[in-house]
Design a protein around this motif. Sequence first.
Motif, PDB file in Angstrom:
ATOM      1  N   LYS A   1       0.827  -1.212   0.000  1.00  0.00           N
ATOM      2  CA  LYS A   1       0.000   0.000   0.000  1.00  0.00           C
ATOM      3  C   LYS A   1       0.862   1.264   0.000  1.00  0.00           C
ATOM      4  O   LYS A   1       1.959   1.283   0.550  1.00  0.00           O
ATOM      5  CB  LYS A   1      -0.946   0.022   1.206  1.00  0.00           C
ATOM      6  CG  LYS A   1      -1.849  -1.196   1.328  1.00  0.00           C
ATOM      7  CD  LYS A   1      -2.780  -1.324   0.152  1.00  0.00           C
ATOM      8  CE  LYS A   1      -3.752  -2.471   0.381  1.00  0.00           C
ATOM      9  NZ  LYS A   1      -4.293  -3.017  -0.817  1.00  0.00           N
ATOM     10  N   SER A   2       0.326   2.319  -0.578  1.00  0.00           N
ATOM     11  CA  SER A   2       1.037   3.603  -0.643  1.00  0.00           C
ATOM     12  C   SER A   2       1.047   4.282   0.725  1.00  0.00           C
ATOM     13  O   SER A   2       0.229   3.963   1.601  1.00  0.00           O
ATOM     14  CB  SER A   2       0.354   4.525  -1.657  1.00  0.00           C
ATOM     15  OG  SER A   2      -0.920   4.922  -1.158  1.00  0.00           O
ATOM     16  N   ASP A   3       1.945   5.240   0.876  1.00  0.00           N
ATOM     17  CA  ASP A   3       1.989   6.025   2.109  1.00  0.00           C
ATOM     18  C   ASP A   3       0.651   6.728   2.352  1.00  0.00           C
ATOM     19  O   ASP A   3       0.187   6.799   3.495  1.00  0.00           O
ATOM     20  CB  ASP A   3       3.108   7.064   2.054  1.00  0.00           C
ATOM     21  CG  ASP A   3       4.493   6.451   2.170  1.00  0.00           C
ATOM     22  OD1 ASP A   3       4.606   5.207   2.222  1.00  0.00           O
ATOM     23  OD2 ASP A   3       5.472   7.219   2.213  1.00  0.00           O
TER      24      ASP A   3
ATOM     25  N   TYR B   1      -2.326   5.752   1.423  1.00  0.00           N
ATOM     26  CA  TYR B   1      -3.300   4.752   1.868  1.00  0.00           C
ATOM     27  C   TYR B   1      -3.097   4.451   3.353  1.00  0.00           C
ATOM     28  O   TYR B   1      -4.054   4.412   4.125  1.00  0.00           O
ATOM     29  CB  TYR B   1      -3.163   3.472   1.038  1.00  0.00           C
ATOM     30  CG  TYR B   1      -4.172   2.413   1.392  1.00  0.00           C
ATOM     31  CD1 TYR B   1      -5.356   2.286   0.660  1.00  0.00           C
ATOM     32  CD2 TYR B   1      -3.967   1.539   2.461  1.00  0.00           C
ATOM     33  CE1 TYR B   1      -6.296   1.320   0.990  1.00  0.00           C
ATOM     34  CE2 TYR B   1      -4.898   0.580   2.797  1.00  0.00           C
ATOM     35  CZ  TYR B   1      -6.064   0.473   2.057  1.00  0.00           C
ATOM     36  OH  TYR B   1      -6.986  -0.485   2.404  1.00  0.00           O
ATOM     37  N   ILE B   2      -1.852   4.228   3.738  1.00  0.00           N
ATOM     38  CA  ILE B   2      -1.550   3.912   5.149  1.00  0.00           C
ATOM     39  C   ILE B   2      -1.910   5.095   6.044  1.00  0.00           C
ATOM     40  O   ILE B   2      -2.486   4.921   7.120  1.00  0.00           O
ATOM     41  CB  ILE B   2      -0.075   3.502   5.311  1.00  0.00           C
ATOM     42  CG1 ILE B   2       0.197   2.197   4.539  1.00  0.00           C
ATOM     43  CG2 ILE B   2       0.278   3.321   6.788  1.00  0.00           C
ATOM     44  CD1 ILE B   2       1.667   1.821   4.442  1.00  0.00           C
ATOM     45  N   GLU B   3      -1.609   6.310   5.592  1.00  0.00           N
ATOM     46  CA  GLU B   3      -1.956   7.508   6.369  1.00  0.00           C
ATOM     47  C   GLU B   3      -3.466   7.617   6.558  1.00  0.00           C
ATOM     48  O   GLU B   3      -3.942   7.920   7.661  1.00  0.00           O
ATOM     49  CB  GLU B   3      -1.424   8.760   5.673  1.00  0.00           C
ATOM     50  CG  GLU B   3      -1.661  10.020   6.464  1.00  0.00           C
ATOM     51  CD  GLU B   3      -1.061  11.256   5.817  1.00  0.00           C
ATOM     52  OE1 GLU B   3      -1.726  12.311   5.871  1.00  0.00           O
ATOM     53  OE2 GLU B   3       0.053  11.164   5.278  1.00  0.00           O
ATOM     54  N   ASP B   4      -4.223   7.352   5.511  1.00  0.00           N
ATOM     55  CA  ASP B   4      -5.686   7.369   5.609  1.00  0.00           C
ATOM     56  C   ASP B   4      -6.174   6.308   6.593  1.00  0.00           C
ATOM     57  O   ASP B   4      -7.074   6.553   7.395  1.00  0.00           O
ATOM     58  CB  ASP B   4      -6.299   7.161   4.217  1.00  0.00           C
ATOM     59  CG  ASP B   4      -7.794   7.391   4.205  1.00  0.00           C
ATOM     60  OD1 ASP B   4      -8.245   8.461   4.671  1.00  0.00           O
ATOM     61  OD2 ASP B   4      -8.522   6.487   3.738  1.00  0.00           O
ATOM     62  N   HIS B   5      -5.551   5.129   6.526  1.00  0.00           N
ATOM     63  CA  HIS B   5      -5.909   4.050   7.454  1.00  0.00           C
ATOM     64  C   HIS B   5      -5.642   4.478   8.906  1.00  0.00           C
ATOM     65  O   HIS B   5      -6.484   4.269   9.785  1.00  0.00           O
ATOM     66  CB  HIS B   5      -5.124   2.778   7.107  1.00  0.00           C
ATOM     67  CG  HIS B   5      -5.461   1.608   7.970  1.00  0.00           C
ATOM     68  ND1 HIS B   5      -6.669   0.960   7.880  1.00  0.00           N
ATOM     69  CD2 HIS B   5      -4.761   0.994   8.957  1.00  0.00           C
ATOM     70  CE1 HIS B   5      -6.696  -0.022   8.779  1.00  0.00           C
ATOM     71  NE2 HIS B   5      -5.553  -0.013   9.437  1.00  0.00           N
ATOM     72  N   VAL B   6      -4.511   5.080   9.143  1.00  0.00           N
ATOM     73  CA  VAL B   6      -4.161   5.540  10.492  1.00  0.00           C
ATOM     74  C   VAL B   6      -5.169   6.582  10.977  1.00  0.00           C
ATOM     75  O   VAL B   6      -5.646   6.518  12.119  1.00  0.00           O
ATOM     76  CB  VAL B   6      -2.716   6.100  10.539  1.00  0.00           C
ATOM     77  CG1 VAL B   6      -2.449   6.829  11.850  1.00  0.00           C
ATOM     78  CG2 VAL B   6      -1.713   4.969  10.347  1.00  0.00           C
ATOM     79  N   LYS B   7      -5.530   7.528  10.133  1.00  0.00           N
ATOM     80  CA  LYS B   7      -6.518   8.547  10.518  1.00  0.00           C
ATOM     81  C   LYS B   7      -7.854   7.900  10.877  1.00  0.00           C
ATOM     82  O   LYS B   7      -8.492   8.290  11.874  1.00  0.00           O
ATOM     83  CB  LYS B   7      -6.711   9.558   9.390  1.00  0.00           C
ATOM     84  CG  LYS B   7      -5.538  10.493   9.205  1.00  0.00           C
ATOM     85  CD  LYS B   7      -5.745  11.416   8.021  1.00  0.00           C
ATOM     86  CE  LYS B   7      -4.554  12.324   7.801  1.00  0.00           C
ATOM     87  NZ  LYS B   7      -4.716  13.158   6.594  1.00  0.00           N
TER      88      LYS B   7
END
Length: 184
Positions: free
Chosen positions: A134-136, A138-144
Amino acid sequence: MLYIISGASRSGKTIIAKKLSAQLGIPYLSLDWIMMGFTNGLPEFGVHDKLFPDEIAERLWNFIKAMLESMIYTDTDCVIEGEALLPELIIELLQKHPDNVKVCFLGYSEVEIDRKVNEIKKFSQLKSDWLTDKSDAYIEDHVKNMIAHSKLIKRSCTENQLKYIDTSSSFSDAIDVTMKYLSV
């Protein structure tokens, strides 16, 4: 005894479940396996991995509750972990079977987003992981999304007087605290 560990994705549930399972010499069950069984095997039920955790928990609750009650009835010891539980749902089972269930929730309601993204990327490189490719962004959105979910879980744990452990500041210390809490 059922040891139930729930909460936000990437909060340490699986790490704790595997450690506790080994320490106690009892099996461990991931609710993610059940959810993926519905996703890939019974799509007509509308339970799939693209839903938010609270939606999965609400849709699977009757199934999971019946499974947990059956495990209690048959005096089965097991460590169970996964996102597919909510404090406001599990409280009923805990009140009905206080001597047979120990539960805690994990989350990260105060984490720095960049730091958590980097932790996830580092962990994902170490092993086969669903976020590896996954892209950064995507991961940032997941974390949020998981920060928002953690805040909901934390509030519900407070309202239902359930244990909530935040892994925002010191992940390894939070793992140790959780292990001590569940092992007592």
